[in-house]
Design an enzyme around this catalytic site. Structure first.
Site, PDB file in Angstrom:
ATOM      1  N   ARG A 275     -39.500  -9.433  -8.457  1.00 30.66           N
ATOM      2  CA  ARG A 275     -38.568 -10.040  -7.515  1.00 30.66           C
ATOM      3  C   ARG A 275     -37.205  -9.358  -7.577  1.00 30.66           C
ATOM      4  NH1 ARG A 275     -39.361 -15.064  -8.586  1.00 30.66           N
ATOM      5  NH2 ARG A 275     -40.671 -15.542  -6.795  1.00 30.66           N
ATOM      6  N   ALA A 276     -36.773  -8.957  -8.764  1.00 33.32           N
ATOM      7  CA  ALA A 276     -35.468  -8.323  -8.897  1.00 33.32           C
ATOM      8  C   ALA A 276     -35.401  -7.025  -8.099  1.00 33.32           C
ATOM      9  CB  ALA A 276     -35.164  -8.050 -10.368  1.00 33.32           C
TER      10      ALA A 276
END
Length: 678
Positions: A275-276
């Protein structure tokens, strides 16, 4: 309707403004979590952002704000015939901390669903926020199951309501903004990760800037309309810039070089999952569009990292959020050269058009309370135990106070729980009657029905079908037939630590082990959603080092700086703890306490200190307070005073040497039984 404070009139807080504006340009960034102390314009900035958002076209009469150009085919108010849409201002919907699940996601009329087969649905706040802003003040105080529902809807762009086989779905795409004061407790790392960006805010220490903040706020309070009119031109220019950046956004190119830098940065900082990487890519693209460029540069990647990664670096509540900027620069340099289109002499302008300082994105200097997790390596390898009763020995501060020692490495503890069945706030510790958990029975609903017990409802309605003139296959259900399911889950407790900081505890090696044990239990309390408090006693009195709070990292910081020395007013510590628990019972009578006394059991100072400590212990016992005594006595000759104190408390004692083997957590289950037997 009150006039909101203008966004452009906010003084400073560059990171906060940039984070909000990037989400306004690209809602796909995933929202922003604003962390900071009270009184730092968090709420003011969020409410002011709505006035800058473009108007949204909606289908007339649709409660779910469907876009007339592409209405939701699953809209509960649909299907929508082709019709001209109407425009309205973007909404800012606020989610109260005490909101129910039905208020958030909406509610089904179960009675009509069972008897008529009709999906009668009352929309919730997620429907109201569709295509607007959903603002959650004090998001860290929101119940975990509501945060889960909220973030699931934000991730999927839709909300689902399912009750006993009846299902309703509607679109729910919104800009999610949460604010929180870390002193009141942290969000779980899993929930932190679901917010796209996080910014840290703090009050300015610059005198001129503080003066300007007060001047503008007083002017706004005196004449909100006139104050807003003076900032109308700046507001209009910023609104146009947001609209232009939205138009430019689809044309922004994310080259392979900068994409490699994004991936290398996330790998270097060991963030979990992917997700980052995705958030950084979307943030860097939004930064380029905000700057009016069609190509992402390495500077955009750096800025995106400072906004998207600090909160993903936390591994436990004792970690301070932040990012090593030197390591970030080194990683970006190693991953590849800057793109040809970048210009170091023309830095990315900030939200108010200013130069380099506008964007910010860096983490402000850490406050004094921030800290890193203690480790065994921080303690003295060759400790020299101090005499247990030499308050004014040479080389020590006056009064026998000694410098704080570092804690030993925290360790994992077993389950710690208060016996019996409670009714406290939702958590993960002791058994309790809750709205979420396994079904244990059914009762008549008090107020609105939230959790239907289907079998009990049918059983209640079945005997009356002939008298009600039932015809056909449908079941005739009346309001009196409905049954609410009772459920058993887990609650959070108040864990109150009473720590002996007297001279008899002052040996460095012993105090280091004691602090390590308490830190371990604090970590366990964080994971199980408890409130914690800290009472210390030394010299002539006891003090509340930390009133009951959800912020276990604040408790850890107070414990880390705890000095030792002086006499042992054990009774004063127990009586101070009694006062704390008495007040907390009035504030929150449903939250059950657990008293953890960390001492060697010695009591000195004043007349009859041992007898007075025993009476204080019996006072706790008479009120049914579950308790554990951690016996910190060391040496070959042991007096067993801590065990005697545990007997007076009606609790259990465990030696310091046993903490790592079994931990005190597993002994708490026997607290009530031990008290009754005594």
């Amino acid at each position: 309707m009150s006039t909101p404070y203008p966004f452009t009139a906010i003084v400073g807080q560059d990171d906060l403004r940039l984070g909000l504006l990037l989400n306004a340009v690209s809602p796909a960034v995933g929202g922003v979590l604003v962390r900071g102390e009270k009184g730092t314009a968090k709420s003011t900035a969020v409410r002011a952002l709505a006035a800058l958002m473009p108007e949204v076209p909606v289908v007339p009469g649709c409660r779910f704000s469907c876009d007339p150009g592409s209405p939701d085919p699953a809209c509960p108010d649909g299907p929508h015939a082709e019709a001209a849409g109407v425009s309205r201002a973007a909404r800012t919907v606020e989610l109260p901390v005490g909101a129910s699940e039905d208020r958030l996601v909406g509610a089904l009329d179960i009675e009509r669903a069972l008897s008529e087969g009709v999906k009668a649905f009352e929309p919730g706040l997620l429907a109201d926020a569709h295509r607007g802003i959903l603002y959650v003040d004090e998001v860290n105080l929101l119940h975990d199951h509501l945060v889960d529902l909220l973030l699931d809807a934000a991730a999927m762009g839709a909300s689902y309501v399912e009750r006993e086989g009846v299902s309703v779905r509607h679109a729910a795409r919104f800009l999610l903004v949460g604010t929180m004061n870390p002193e009141e407790g942290e969000l779980r790392p899993q929930l932190l990760d679901r917010f796209g960006l996080t910014v840290e805010v703090s009050a300015s220490r610059d005198t001129d800037e503080r003066v300007e903040v007060v001047r503008r706020r007083l002017a706004y309070d005196d004449d909100p309309g006139g104050f807003a009119a003076r900032w109308a031109e700046e507001e209009g220019a910023l609104r146009e810039r947001i609209a232009a950046a939205r138009v430019l956004l689809p044309r922004v190119v994310l080259g392979d070089g900068v994409l490699r830098q994004i991936a290398a940065t996330c790998a270097a900082f060991e963030v979990d999952g992917m997700r980052a990487d995705i958030v950084m890519a979307r943030t860097a693209t939004a930064l380029a569009a905000w700057a009016g460029r069609e190509e992402v540069t390495a500077d955009d990647v750096r800025q995106a990292a400072l906004l998207a990664l600090p909160h993903r670096r936390r591994r436990n509540p004792f970690d301070a959020p932040g990012l090593d900027e030197d390591k970030l620069d080194q990683t970006l340099d190693e991953a590849g050269p800057r793109e040809d289109g970048s210009d170091d002499d023309d830095p990315d302008p900030g939200p108010d058009g200013g130069g380099d300082g506008g964007g910010g994105g860096g983490v402000p200097p850490q406050a004094d309370g921030d800290r890193t997790p203690p480790s065994a390596s921080q303690s003295d390898d060759t400790p020299s135990p101090a005499p247990e009763s030499a308050p004014d020995a040479p080389g020590r501060p006056a009064g026998g106070e000694q410098q704080p020692v570092a804690a030993a490495e925290p360790f994992r503890t077993k389950m710690l729980s208060v016996p019996g069945l409670g009714e406290g706030a939702a958590g993960r510790r002791s058994r309790a009657r809750t709205e979420h958990g396994r079904t244990t029975g059914a009762v008549r609903p008090q107020g609105a029905l939230t959790k239907l017990h289907l079998a009990a409802t049918v059983h209640a309605a079945a005997p009356h079908q002939r008298a009600r003139g039932r015809v056909g296959r449908g079941l005739v259900v009346r309001r009196d037939d409905l049954r609410q399911a009772t459920r058993e889950g887990r609650e959070g407790n108040l864990v109150l630590f009473v720590v002996d900081a007297s001279g008899s505890m002052a040996a460095r090696q012993r105090m280091s082990a004691v602090k390590g044990a308490v830190l371990s239990l604090l970590l366990d309390a964080y994971q199980r959603r408890d409130k914690v408090g800290l009472v210390t006693f030394r010299g002539k009195e006891a003090e509340v080092a930390l009133p009951p709070t959800s912020s276990v990292d604040a408790a850890a910081a107070r414990l880390e700086s705890l000095p030792t020395g002086g006499r042992t007013p054990l009774a004063a510590g127990l009586l101070k703890a009694h006062d704390v628990l008495r007040v907390e019972r009035l504030r929150d009578p449903s939250r059950r306490p657990l008293l953890v006394v960390v001492t060697d059991g010695r009591a000195t100072g004043g007349p009859e200190p041992v007898a007075l400590a025993a009476r204080a212990g019996r006072l706790h016992r008479s009120e049914g307070t579950a308790s554990v005594v951690v016996d910190c006595e060391s040496g070959y000759v042991r007096l067993g005073l801590a065990g005697e104190l545990a007997g007076e408390l009606g609790g259990t004692a465990v030696t310091l040497d046993e903490l790592r083997a079994e931990s005190i957590a597993g002994l708490v289950k026997d607290v009530t039984a031990a008290g009754r037997a005594a």
